[in-house]
Design an enzyme around this catalytic site. Structure first.
Site, PDB file in Angstrom:
ATOM      1  N   ARG A   1      45.163  32.253  41.181  1.00  0.00           N
ATOM      2  CA  ARG A   1      44.218  33.544  41.210  1.00  0.00           C
ATOM      3  C   ARG A   1      44.843  34.852  41.876  1.00  0.00           C
ATOM      4  O   ARG A   1      44.495  35.908  41.366  1.00  0.00           O
ATOM      5  CB  ARG A   1      43.041  33.357  42.538  1.00  0.00           C
ATOM      6  N   GLU A   2      46.104  34.605  42.605  1.00  0.00           N
ATOM      7  CA  GLU A   2      46.737  35.866  43.037  1.00  0.00           C
ATOM      8  C   GLU A   2      47.832  35.992  42.617  1.00  0.00           C
ATOM      9  O   GLU A   2      48.508  37.267  42.766  1.00  0.00           O
ATOM     10  CB  GLU A   2      46.759  35.652  44.573  1.00  0.00           C
ATOM     11  N   ILE A   3      48.541  35.314  41.737  1.00  0.00           N
ATOM     12  CA  ILE A   3      49.899  35.562  41.242  1.00  0.00           C
ATOM     13  C   ILE A   3      50.359  36.896  40.489  1.00  0.00           C
ATOM     14  O   ILE A   3      51.379  37.300  40.524  1.00  0.00           O
ATOM     15  CB  ILE A   3      50.526  34.114  40.685  1.00  0.00           C
TER      16      ILE A   3
END
Length: 157
Positions: free
Chosen positions: A32-34
């Site tokens: 989700r955050e990469i």
């Protein structure tokens, strides 16, 4: 005053992940955050001064990340948020929920930048998406190990 001597706080919530779920949760967050965020480690200072600091893993948008756009006009940012959707849903809803969560943390917690963007978003009409557009807008989540790999995935989409 902040323990570091700063009188400015960054408010948030720290979550304890039970040991047998760390790998699963970290895998989800990495997907989700990469793209746009870098993994950092920092001390979390609980609002309850009687509690010890906690070493936390956080995902932070750093200026050296290729996805970092720098300072932008707030109205342009609000327009982009209003029209955008990611694997987790509508960006406008994420922003409005974030503002609510920050306000709910404490009578002292607030983020004027977030509140300003939320005020702008509330004045905009949400985008209309068709059922076919929804399916296309929400790709299956997959693990991406680098910004370069994410860019290749996005080119293929």
């Amino acid at each position: 005053m902040h323990p570091s001597g700063d009188d400015e706080y960054v408010w948030g919530v720290a979550y304890h992940i039970v040991p047998d779920k760390v790998k699963e949760v970290k895998g989800y967050l990495d997907v989700r955050e990469i793209n746009g965020y870098s993994i950092q480690h920092t001390a979390f200072h609980p609002a309850d001064r009687g509690r010890a600091d906690i070493d936390c893993t956080v995902y932070i948008g750093m200026p050296d990340n290729p996805q970092f756009l720098g300072a932008l006009d707030p109205q342009a940012v609000a327009l982009k948020i209003n029209e955008s959707r990611g694997p987790s849903g509508e960006n406008r809803e994420y922003l409005l929920n974030l503002e609510h969560a920050l306000i709910s943390l404490s009578s002292d917690s607030h983020d004027e930048h977030i509140s300003d963007l939320a005020r702008r978003i509330r004045q905009m009409v949400p985008p209309h998406r068709s059922a076919a557009g929804d399916a296309k807008a929400l790709p299956t989540m997959q693990r991406i190990s680098s910004t370069e790999e994410q860019e290749e995935v996005e080119k293929d989409a």
